[in-house]
Design a protein around this motif. Structure first.
Motif, PDB file in Angstrom:
ATOM      1  N   TRP A   1      -6.501  -1.161 -10.212  1.00 47.67           N
ATOM      2  CA  TRP A   1      -5.832   0.124 -10.396  1.00 47.67           C
ATOM      3  C   TRP A   1      -6.108   0.671 -11.784  1.00 47.67           C
ATOM      4  O   TRP A   1      -6.537  -0.037 -12.686  1.00 47.67           O
ATOM      5  CB  TRP A   1      -4.324   0.001 -10.183  1.00 47.67           C
ATOM      6  CG  TRP A   1      -3.623  -0.771 -11.268  1.00 47.67           C
ATOM      7  CD1 TRP A   1      -3.114  -0.298 -12.440  1.00 47.67           C
ATOM      8  CD2 TRP A   1      -3.388  -2.181 -11.272  1.00 47.67           C
ATOM      9  NE1 TRP A   1      -2.576  -1.330 -13.177  1.00 47.67           N
ATOM     10  CE2 TRP A   1      -2.721  -2.480 -12.467  1.00 47.67           C
ATOM     11  CE3 TRP A   1      -3.659  -3.209 -10.375  1.00 47.67           C
ATOM     12  CZ2 TRP A   1      -2.344  -3.785 -12.805  1.00 47.67           C
ATOM     13  CZ3 TRP A   1      -3.281  -4.501 -10.708  1.00 47.67           C
ATOM     14  CH2 TRP A   1      -2.621  -4.760 -11.900  1.00 47.67           C
TER      15      TRP A   1
ATOM     16  N   ALA B   1       1.433   9.286  -5.827  1.00 45.72           N
ATOM     17  CA  ALA B   1       1.912  10.637  -5.503  1.00 45.72           C
ATOM     18  C   ALA B   1       2.849  11.176  -6.585  1.00 45.72           C
ATOM     19  O   ALA B   1       2.892  12.383  -6.823  1.00 45.72           O
ATOM     20  CB  ALA B   1       2.620  10.635  -4.150  1.00 45.72           C
TER      21      ALA B   1
ATOM     22  N   PRO C   1       0.817  -1.230   0.000  1.00 44.83           N
ATOM     23  CA  PRO C   1       0.000   0.000   0.000  1.00 44.83           C
ATOM     24  C   PRO C   1       0.849   1.278   0.000  1.00 44.83           C
ATOM     25  O   PRO C   1       0.526   2.240  -0.699  1.00 44.83           O
ATOM     26  CB  PRO C   1      -0.833  -0.135   1.276  1.00 44.83           C
ATOM     27  CG  PRO C   1      -0.938  -1.610   1.494  1.00 44.83           C
ATOM     28  CD  PRO C   1       0.383  -2.162   1.042  1.00 44.83           C
ATOM     29  N   THR C   2       1.937   1.265   0.734  1.00 42.70           N
ATOM     30  CA  THR C   2       2.826   2.433   0.761  1.00 42.70           C
ATOM     31  C   THR C   2       3.454   2.647  -0.612  1.00 42.70           C
ATOM     32  O   THR C   2       3.546   3.777  -1.106  1.00 42.70           O
ATOM     33  CB  THR C   2       3.923   2.248   1.824  1.00 42.70           C
ATOM     34  OG1 THR C   2       3.297   2.015   3.077  1.00 42.70           O
ATOM     35  CG2 THR C   2       4.823   3.456   1.908  1.00 42.70           C
TER      36      THR C   2
ATOM     37  N   ASP D   1       0.834   4.027  -2.932  1.00 40.39           N
ATOM     38  CA  ASP D   1       0.598   5.439  -2.614  1.00 40.39           C
ATOM     39  C   ASP D   1       1.714   6.324  -3.163  1.00 40.39           C
ATOM     40  O   ASP D   1       1.466   7.415  -3.683  1.00 40.39           O
ATOM     41  CB  ASP D   1       0.471   5.638  -1.098  1.00 40.39           C
ATOM     42  CG  ASP D   1      -0.872   5.187  -0.552  1.00 40.39           C
ATOM     43  OD1 ASP D   1      -1.835   5.081  -1.344  1.00 40.39           O
ATOM     44  OD2 ASP D   1      -0.945   4.933   0.669  1.00 40.39           O
ATOM     45  N   GLN D   2       2.951   5.856  -3.049  1.00 40.35           N
ATOM     46  CA  GLN D   2       4.083   6.632  -3.559  1.00 40.35           C
ATOM     47  C   GLN D   2       4.016   6.757  -5.081  1.00 40.35           C
ATOM     48  O   GLN D   2       4.304   7.825  -5.629  1.00 40.35           O
ATOM     49  CB  GLN D   2       5.404   5.997  -3.132  1.00 40.35           C
ATOM     50  CG  GLN D   2       5.692   6.143  -1.653  1.00 40.35           C
ATOM     51  CD  GLN D   2       6.930   5.383  -1.222  1.00 40.35           C
ATOM     52  OE1 GLN D   2       7.415   4.485  -1.913  1.00 40.35           O
ATOM     53  NE2 GLN D   2       7.458   5.746  -0.054  1.00 40.35           N
TER      54      GLN D   2
END
Length: 154
Positions: free
Chosen positions: A148, A130, A122-123, A126-127
């Motif tokens: 996605w 971003a 998940p991180t 998210d990156q």
């Protein structure tokens, strides 16, 4: 394989597959008329001529090669990212429908393919979002499915 259907195999590869000292597999393939051993150009390789013309039709199609090159270029454009983010970027691109720009996979499969802990994905996603490389994404806790959409224009 070249246009004359000759295949060059380094002896090191054959040694690692334990095929240098046994003549059985080579003899069987020659007897079945799938290949013919050709005299090698160098001491470090074995050259065989493939005799089955159907092998020519098994080469990757041009669209497949173009898609693979496109994936590699996408990963290269993320060069400022770390290796895990680059690998995740390539994974997502490789599993995205080129017409819709969206994809579906299982979180654990992506974690295995990227060599990352499942809890870290998940991180990573998210990156990527971003940085603008990934659009919206969603993971279903019950099924483990990951949905996605790539960022617009990718």
């Amino acid at each position: 394989m070249n246009i004359r259907m000759h295949v060059r195999l380094p002896r090191g590869v054959l040694r690692s597959l334990r095929l240098t000292t046994i003549q059985g597999p080579w003899g069987e393939l020659e007897h079945a008329r799938w290949l013919r051993t050709v005299s090698p150009n160098g001491a470090n390789e074995v050259v065989a001529e493939l005799l089955d013309a159907a092998v020519l039709g098994q080469a990757p199609a041009r669209p497949d090669r173009l898609r693979a090159a496109d994936w590699a270029l996408r990963a290269g454009s993320a060069g400022a990212l770390g290796p895990l983010l680059q690998l995740a970027n390539v994974y997502l691109a490789a599993h995205t429908d080129p017409e819709t720009g969206s994809g579906l996979s299982e979180l654990d499969q992506m974690a295995r393919a990227c060599g990352a802990p499942l809890a870290e994905l998940p991180t990573v996603l998210d990156q990527l979002a971003a940085t603008g490389l990934l659009g919206p994404w969603q993971a279903c806790r019950d099924s483990g499915d990951l949905h996605w959409t790539l960022a617009h224009g990718r």
